[in-house]
Design an enzyme around this catalytic site. Structure first.
Site, mmCIF file in Angstrom:
data_model
loop_
_atom_site.group_PDB
_atom_site.id
_atom_site.type_symbol
_atom_site.label_atom_id
_atom_site.label_comp_id
_atom_site.label_asym_id
_atom_site.label_seq_id
_atom_site.Cartn_x
_atom_site.Cartn_y
_atom_site.Cartn_z
ATOM 1 N N HIS A 18 0.798 -1.287 0.071
ATOM 2 C CA HIS A 18 0.097 -0.082 -0.103
ATOM 3 C C HIS A 18 0.786 1.374 -0.227
ATOM 4 O O HIS A 18 2.075 1.185 -0.072
ATOM 5 C CB HIS A 18 -1.035 -0.034 1.050
ATOM 6 N N HIS A 21 3.982 1.377 2.270
ATOM 7 C CA HIS A 21 5.143 0.542 1.841
ATOM 8 C C HIS A 21 6.016 1.283 0.558
ATOM 9 O O HIS A 21 7.083 1.279 0.369
ATOM 10 C CB HIS A 21 4.923 -0.837 1.315
ATOM 11 N N CYS A 126 1.374 -8.869 22.333
ATOM 12 C CA CYS A 126 0.618 -8.367 21.464
ATOM 13 C C CYS A 126 0.885 -8.924 20.049
ATOM 14 O O CYS A 126 2.138 -8.710 19.550
ATOM 15 C CB CYS A 126 0.888 -6.646 21.252
ATOM 16 N N CYS A 129 1.932 -6.776 17.116
ATOM 17 C CA CYS A 129 3.172 -5.988 17.189
ATOM 18 C C CYS A 129 4.506 -7.243 17.439
ATOM 19 O O CYS A 129 5.564 -7.084 17.127
ATOM 20 C CB CYS A 129 3.793 -5.234 18.405
ATOM 21 N N CYS A 143 -2.474 -2.279 23.838
ATOM 22 C CA CYS A 143 -1.614 -1.930 22.873
ATOM 23 C C CYS A 143 -1.651 -0.481 22.516
ATOM 24 O O CYS A 143 -2.708 -0.332 21.786
ATOM 25 C CB CYS A 143 -1.184 -2.973 22.068
ATOM 26 N N HIS A 146 -2.250 -1.039 18.445
ATOM 27 C CA HIS A 146 -3.178 -1.803 17.875
ATOM 28 C C HIS A 146 -4.532 -1.650 18.728
ATOM 29 O O HIS A 146 -5.421 -2.070 18.129
ATOM 30 C CB HIS A 146 -2.920 -3.331 17.740
ATOM 31 N N LYS A 295 -6.420 6.848 10.154
ATOM 32 C CA LYS A 295 -5.347 5.604 9.867
ATOM 33 C C LYS A 295 -6.015 4.960 8.617
ATOM 34 O O LYS A 295 -7.041 4.554 8.251
ATOM 35 C CB LYS A 295 -5.270 4.694 10.943
ATOM 36 N N LYS A 298 -7.693 -1.648 6.144
ATOM 37 C CA LYS A 298 -8.708 -2.461 5.062
ATOM 38 C C LYS A 298 -10.156 -2.380 5.693
ATOM 39 O O LYS A 298 -10.842 -2.013 4.561
ATOM 40 C CB LYS A 298 -8.349 -4.162 5.387
HETATM 41 N N1 MSP Z 1 8.295 -6.670 8.884
HETATM 42 C C1 MSP Z 1 8.479 -5.502 9.602
HETATM 43 C C2 MSP Z 1 9.621 -4.733 9.402
HETATM 44 C C3 MSP Z 1 10.957 -5.581 9.554
HETATM 45 S S1 MSP Z 1 12.610 -4.636 8.873
HETATM 46 C C4 MSP Z 1 13.772 -5.562 9.472
HETATM 47 C C5 MSP Z 1 7.495 -4.385 9.330
HETATM 48 N N2 MSP Z 1 6.598 -4.448 8.286
HETATM 49 S S2 MSP Z 1 5.529 -3.797 7.842
HETATM 50 O O1 MSP Z 1 4.987 -4.251 6.649
HETATM 51 O O2 MSP Z 1 4.595 -3.337 8.892
HETATM 52 O O3 MSP Z 1 6.222 -2.338 7.403
HETATM 53 C C6 MSP Z 1 6.401 -1.110 8.234
HETATM 54 C C7 MSP Z 1 6.954 -0.084 7.124
HETATM 55 O O4 MSP Z 1 6.058 0.202 6.124
HETATM 56 C C8 MSP Z 1 7.000 1.178 7.850
HETATM 57 O O5 MSP Z 1 8.089 1.478 8.600
HETATM 58 C C9 MSP Z 1 6.980 1.890 6.620
HETATM 59 O O6 MSP Z 1 8.367 1.834 6.120
HETATM 60 C C10 MSP Z 1 5.861 1.396 5.993
HETATM 61 N N3 MSP Z 1 4.578 1.940 6.144
HETATM 62 C C11 MSP Z 1 3.601 1.528 6.460
HETATM 63 N N4 MSP Z 1 2.667 2.070 6.741
HETATM 64 C C12 MSP Z 1 2.986 3.365 6.559
HETATM 65 C C13 MSP Z 1 2.161 4.585 6.439
HETATM 66 N N5 MSP Z 1 0.984 4.726 6.815
HETATM 67 N N6 MSP Z 1 2.897 5.747 6.338
HETATM 68 C C14 MSP Z 1 4.386 5.763 5.992
HETATM 69 N N7 MSP Z 1 4.965 4.599 6.005
HETATM 70 C C15 MSP Z 1 4.490 3.523 6.575
HETATM 71 O O7 MSP Z 1 7.320 -3.751 10.234
#
Ligand code: MSP
Length: 512
Positions: A18, A21, A126, A129, A143, A146, A295, A298
């Site tokens: 999304h 990412h 949690c 997390c 948490c 969440h 936020k 889904k």
């Molecule tokens: N799998 C762990 C990361 C392990 S790294 C060794 C994780 N994954 S995640 O799919 O939840 O990805 C988190 C990351 O996605 C955030 O740190 C950021 O890079 C990105 N984002 C997810 N949602 C976001 C927003 N709403 N806004 C900006 N970036 C965010 O955590």
């Protein structure tokens, strides 16, 4: 040769790619292109995080076995980045055999060194997390991330002696002020480190979870998912072989959002210390994208998907918005309305109009042939060149601070100046006087230099557009005259192509 290494978080495969990412991945891609153009050797790593409770549960919910499930979602991440033109050098999966082997090797190493012990632990867990919370970290018993009440779990587990490294970590954080950028996140970490650190639980009993990397010293346990995941940043370089690790590790620049600051600023550096490795060069932390409706989730049905954005607006336009709208480190709001406004104002009007106007005049007045510059340049010609030189200097200093929005602002300020130059020099009026034809040729030549400079400056941010601009200018793709100084990019007689609409104006928000 200077080297730099950019990493994104490896994304959980319990959701599809999304906006969030995409943002981190796009900035890593932009930085890669930017540093490559500066002559650096760059390595860019992204991938997927595939073990742990969260993923096992998602697989169960979709009624598939974990392996089939993670293969599918990881494949979606990879193909999404491919289709978005993301130039990653390696895509790591934590289920890759070399990664699993590496994690076990490090576990064995720190176990043998006495940094792992077996103990009993009770805490609030949690699942979202994938970690234990202390009572003081919970907000109203829930948490904070969440908003769900964690389960109280008490069991025997293996612990990493994280507390042992607390003082060293504080020293590192204090002695290297830019290790975490922006500064406010370093301050947050140092504030957290004022309280004593607890040791880190790094195992999960197989009675509760099987979907993980077995501990090399006890097959009744699998590795805690964060301990497994963080090691990806090193295992990928090791896997590349040769001297990749030695070459790239010193220039490590992690890119993450603030949600995973603690794991990257506390767990990860202490793990590196225990493994006998130097810490990363920078941990670069950005804020969160939030929707008007709050936020992104889904259940709220407000998830922004990169391929949909690409389809509707074009990848470069979407990239431009992400890079221009968010001040690195702070939260930013996403809305399609704001995106459309930006595309229309900055890309369709400002950039698009300038390019099509200049190329149209070049065709109409000189059949596309570049005319000579005059021996003596007018004051406004030099001002135009200087304005772009200034924009370029500013761009470099902003990029060093990851201030993408300011870097683009600097270029757009020069672009505004170029639009004013067109009005001021009025080639469309001058052309009516045959005696002024050489001046018109020179003015357009300067404006072609503007477009050439834009093709160079914008390449890391808007790669497809930059390519298109070069094609319109009839400049080869392999560097060459793109980097020549102002006034030396074109030889008179060089043929410029007819204009083309780069960014169509979006009249009203297209319906899905
Ligand atoms: N799998 C762990 C990361 C392990 S790294 C060794 C994780 N994954 S995640 O799919 O939840 O990805 C988190 C990351 O996605 C955030 O740190 C950021 O890079 C990105 N984002 C997810 N949602 C976001 C927003 N709403 N806004 C900006 N970036 C965010 O955590």
């Amino acid at each position: 040769m200077e080297r730099i290494y950019f990493t994104t978080p490896i994304y959980y495969v319990n959701a599809e790619p999304h906006l969030g990412h995409t943002y981190t991945t796009v900035i890593a891609d932009t930085l890669k292109r930017y540093y490559q153009a500066l002559g650096y050797e760059v390595f860019f790593l992204t991938g997927t995080d595939e073990h742990g409770d969260k993923i096992a549960q998602a697989a169960q919910a979709s009624a598939t076995d974990p392996k089939t499930y993670v293969d599918r979602i990881s494949g979606i991440f990879r193909s999404t980045w491919d289709r978005c033109g993301i130039a990653y050098d390696h895509f790591i999966r934590t289920t890759d055999p070399y990664h699993k082997e590496y994690v076990q090797r490090i576990l064995r190493k720190i176990y043998d060194a006495g940094d792992v012990y077996f103990g009993e632990y009770g805490g609030f867990y949690c699942y979202g997390c994938e970690r234990f919370y202390t009572e003081r970290e919970l907000v109203d018993g829930k948490c904070p991330d969440h908003q769900t009440a964690p389960d109280y779990i008490s069991e025997k587990n293996y612990f990493f002696r994280m507390a042992k490294y607390q003082e060293r970590l504080i020293d590192e954080m204090k002695s290297r002020p830019d290790i975490i950028r922006p500064e406010r996140y370093r301050a947050e970490v140092l504030a957290f480190l004022r309280e004593p650190l607890e040791d880190l639980c790094i195992s999960r009993p197989t009675t509760r979870l099987q979907w993980g990397i077995p501990l090399p010293f006890d097959s009744n346990y699998v590795t805690y998912v964060w301990f497994d995941a963080l090691l990806n940043y090193v295992s990928a370089l090791e896997y590349r072989g040769g001297d990749s690790l030695v070459k790239f590790w010193p220039g490590t620049n992690h890119l993450i959002a603030k949600d995973i600051l603690k794991t990257h600023a506390i767990y990860w550096p202490t793990m590196l210390m225990a493994a006998g490795m130097p810490l990363y060069q920078h941990l670069n932390v950005h804020g969160y994208w939030v929707m008007d409706s709050g936020k992104m989730s889904k259940s709220l049905g407000n998830v922004i998907r990169p391929l949909e954005m690409k389809e509707r607006f074009g990848m470069d336009a979407f990239r431009y918005f992400l890079l221009r709208e968010m001040a690195f480190g702070q939260d930013a709001k996403f809305s399609v309305e704001a995106l459309v406004t930006r595309i229309n104002a900055d890309l369709a009007n400002n950039l698009g109009n300038l390019v099509s106007r200049v190329l149209a005049m070049q065709q109409k007045y000189f059949a596309g042939e570049v005319q000579p510059l005059s021996a003596a340049w007018a004051a406004e010609d030099m001002e135009l060149r200087d304005k772009f030189a200034q924009a370029e200097r500013e761009l470099h200093s902003y990029m060093a601070e990851l201030q993408f929005h300011r870097a683009l602002e600097a270029v757009w300020s020069a672009l505004d100046h170029a639009n004013r130059y067109v009005v001021q020099t009025a080639p469309f009026t001058l052309i009516k006087d045959p005696a002024k034809q050489p001046r018109v040729g020179a003015v357009l030549h300067h404006l072609l230099e503007v477009i050439r400079t834009l093709a160079r400056l914008l390449a890391p941010f808007l790669p497809d557009t930059a390519k298109e601009l070069r094609a319109l200018l009839g400049l080869a793709d392999d560097g060459g005259s793109i980097n020549a100084p102002w006034g030396q990019g074109f030889t008179p007689g060089h043929k410029i192509n007819a204009p083309k609409v780069l960014f169509p104006r979006i009249e009203s928000e297209p319906k899905k």
